[in-house]
Scaffold this active site. Structure first.
Site, mmCIF file in Angstrom:
data_model
loop_
_atom_site.group_PDB
_atom_site.id
_atom_site.type_symbol
_atom_site.label_atom_id
_atom_site.label_comp_id
_atom_site.label_asym_id
_atom_site.label_seq_id
_atom_site.Cartn_x
_atom_site.Cartn_y
_atom_site.Cartn_z
ATOM 1 N N ASP A 136 -16.831 3.142 -3.317
ATOM 2 C CA ASP A 136 -15.894 2.384 -4.151
ATOM 3 C C ASP A 136 -14.468 2.573 -3.633
ATOM 4 O OD1 ASP A 136 -15.085 2.147 -7.729
ATOM 5 O OD2 ASP A 136 -15.038 0.674 -6.094
ATOM 6 N N SER A 145 -11.975 5.084 -17.961
ATOM 7 C CA SER A 145 -12.826 4.580 -19.047
ATOM 8 C C SER A 145 -13.360 5.735 -19.882
ATOM 9 C CB SER A 145 -14.005 3.806 -18.453
ATOM 10 O OG SER A 145 -13.602 3.113 -17.308
ATOM 11 N N TYR A 146 -13.603 6.888 -19.230
ATOM 12 C CA TYR A 146 -14.226 7.989 -19.973
ATOM 13 C C TYR A 146 -13.393 9.246 -19.846
ATOM 14 C CZ TYR A 146 -17.599 4.527 -18.802
ATOM 15 O OH TYR A 146 -18.202 3.317 -18.610
HETATM 16 N N1 LIG Z 1 -5.893 14.092 -8.972
HETATM 17 C C1 LIG Z 1 -5.085 13.213 -9.568
HETATM 18 N N2 LIG Z 1 -3.749 13.345 -9.472
HETATM 19 C C2 LIG Z 1 -2.933 12.451 -10.064
HETATM 20 N N3 LIG Z 1 -3.347 11.383 -10.777
HETATM 21 C C3 LIG Z 1 -4.668 11.216 -10.918
HETATM 22 C C4 LIG Z 1 -5.599 12.112 -10.327
HETATM 23 N N4 LIG Z 1 -6.852 11.679 -10.631
HETATM 24 C C5 LIG Z 1 -6.694 10.566 -11.371
HETATM 25 N N5 LIG Z 1 -5.398 10.275 -11.549
HETATM 26 C C6 LIG Z 1 -4.862 9.137 -12.285
HETATM 27 O O1 LIG Z 1 -5.497 9.077 -13.547
HETATM 28 C C7 LIG Z 1 -6.069 7.799 -13.773
HETATM 29 C C8 LIG Z 1 -7.432 7.958 -14.351
HETATM 30 O O2 LIG Z 1 -8.254 8.491 -13.338
HETATM 31 P P1 LIG Z 1 -9.806 8.708 -13.636
HETATM 32 O O3 LIG Z 1 -10.442 9.118 -12.347
HETATM 33 O O4 LIG Z 1 -9.954 9.575 -14.809
HETATM 34 O O5 LIG Z 1 -10.320 7.301 -14.106
HETATM 35 P P2 LIG Z 1 -10.515 6.052 -13.145
HETATM 36 O O6 LIG Z 1 -11.540 6.420 -12.133
HETATM 37 O O7 LIG Z 1 -9.185 5.603 -12.682
HETATM 38 O O8 LIG Z 1 -11.035 4.983 -14.128
HETATM 39 P P3 LIG Z 1 -12.585 4.671 -14.287
HETATM 40 O O9 LIG Z 1 -13.191 5.938 -14.800
HETATM 41 O O10 LIG Z 1 -12.579 3.552 -15.254
HETATM 42 O O11 LIG Z 1 -13.054 4.301 -12.902
HETATM 43 C C9 LIG Z 1 -6.130 7.101 -12.433
HETATM 44 O O12 LIG Z 1 -5.709 5.789 -12.601
HETATM 45 C C10 LIG Z 1 -5.203 7.858 -11.542
HETATM 46 O O13 LIG Z 1 -4.024 7.135 -11.371
#
Ligand SMILES: Nc1ncnc2c1ncn2[C@@H]1O[C@H](COP(=O)(O)OP(=O)(O)OP(=O)(O)O)[C@@H](O)[C@H]1O
Ligand SMILES: O=C(O)C[C@H](Cc1nc2cc(Cl)cc(Cl)c2[nH]1)c1ccc(Cl)cc1
Length: 321
Positions: free
Chosen positions: A158, A44-45
């Site tokens: 979560d 989301s962010y």
């Molecule tokens: N360390 C990582 N390695 C590979 N892919 C990642 C990693 N961290 C996040 N991602 C991928 O990037 C996407 C976005 O992750 P991010 O943590 O930025 O947001 P989110 O937590 O999924 O969404 P929200 O912020 O809405 O909860 C995730 O869906 C995940 O699949």
């Protein structure tokens, strides 16, 4: 130079300047130290990109957050919680490691372990369901990581298959600690009646948020309390979902999902393995004090044969079937 070689985030270097003075130089990596690659996903962010450190050629996942957006959405607190929580979880193979953070005028950057095989949810969706062996493997790695988290006084709050990522060896890397909770260091209270000076850490503080509907524990919905048992409830939901392909509580709306949780309204499909059923039934218990603790789960027959030491992280991931 040596610091830079090791790809250290912040290197301290001593140099002798023109007139023979020893000066100390501090280097902090920035955007220009990385070559950015494919987009791994969007939050989301945030946007998460694969990135290679130009100096060490090491690959990372870099999570980029737009400062204006964070401020507008009032998410500053969550970002700083994510940073502080991840900084406490520095040394476990099952948790996405935060190497360092930096910022420029527009964005904040988290430099994280790259989990190149994406989310466990995606793999589960492709497979439909996991067999018992795969459920045992992924369940044991998730549990081992949660045990480490809790030992460091961190609650995830979560846990769900979207937040369980998979690295290049198809091993678990838990992520998304923005909703995490650091159990405050127990401060001894002055007790004139000789009562316990240390507050019981399980007595969680009131929380203002709840996690994701399908995995939220009853105590979070009723008493707004969420201690370590809250993560074990979510763990029970995950085990059920790996074996059946769906979470135990899923209503047409969030409200109906919450209603099912509070009524403990879920059923095992026929063919659900008995040993796994016993485990799930002892985790999906409304009263957090009656829910299995991590030690009980580790000794549950479902996990018979699991080597909970370092071997857990050296073994080959089972072929998904
Ligand atoms: N360390 C990582 N390695 C590979 N892919 C990642 C990693 N961290 C996040 N991602 C991928 O990037 C996407 C976005 O992750 P991010 O943590 O930025 O947001 P989110 O937590 O999924 O969404 P929200 O912020 O809405 O909860 C995730 O869906 C995940 O699949
Ligand atoms: O440098 C630190 O250790 C702390 C800073 C704190 C911090 N500075 C911020 C500026 C903005 Cl605009 C928004 C947030 Cl959430 C901010 N958080 C920081 C920097 C980068 C990241 Cl990813 C997180 C926190």
């Amino acid at each position: 130079e040596e610091w830079k070689e090791k790809g250290a985030a912040v290197g301290v270097r001593r140099e002798v300047d023109a007139n023979g003075q020893v000066v100390t130089k501090v280097t902090k990596k920035g955007v220009n130290d990385f070559e950015f690659g494919r987009t791994l996903g969007e939050g989301s962010y945030s946007t998460v990109l694969a990135a290679t450190d130009r100096a060490t050629l090491r690959e990372y996942a870099v999570k980029v957050l737009d400062k204006k957006h964070i401020i507008k959405e009032k998410k500053v607190k969550y970002v700083n919680i994510e940073k502080d929580t991840l900084n406490r979880l520095t040394n476990h193979p099952g948790i996405v490691k935060l190497y360092f953070t930096f910022q420029d005028e527009r964005s904040l950057y988290f430099v994280l372990d790259l989990a190149s095989n994406g989310e466990l949810l995606g793999v589960l969706k492709k497979m439909g369901t996991f067999d018992e062996e795969c459920t045992r493997f992924y369940g044991s790695q998730i549990l081992d990581a949660v045990e480490y988290m809790h030992s460091r006084g961190v609650l995830h709050r979560d846990l769900k298959p979207e937040n369980v990522l998979l690295d290049s060896k198809m091993h678990v890397k838990i992520t998304d600690f923005g909703t995490g909770k650091i159990l405050d260091e127990p401060k001894p209270r002055k007790m004139d009646n000789g009562a316990d000076p240390f507050p019981r850490e399980e007595s969680a503080r009131a929380v203002s948020f709840v996690g994701t509907a399908e995995y939220v524990s009853p105590e979070l919905l009723t008493a707004k309390e969420g201690g370590k048992p809250t993560d074990l409830w979510a763990f029970g939901c995950i085990i059920f979902q790996l074996l059946t392909g769906r979470p135990p509580f899923k209503g047409a709306t969030e409200y109906l999902t919450f209603d099912k949780i509070l009524k403990l309204d879920y059923t095992f499909p026929s063919g659900f393995p008995d040993v796994a059923r016993d485990l799930v039934e002892r985790l999906l218990v409304p009263d957090p004090s009656k829910r299995l603790t991590i030690d009980h789960v580790k000794n549950h027959p479902f996990f018979d044969g699991v080597n909970w030491g370092t071997k857990l992280w050296e073994q080959k991931a089972p072929r998904l079937k």
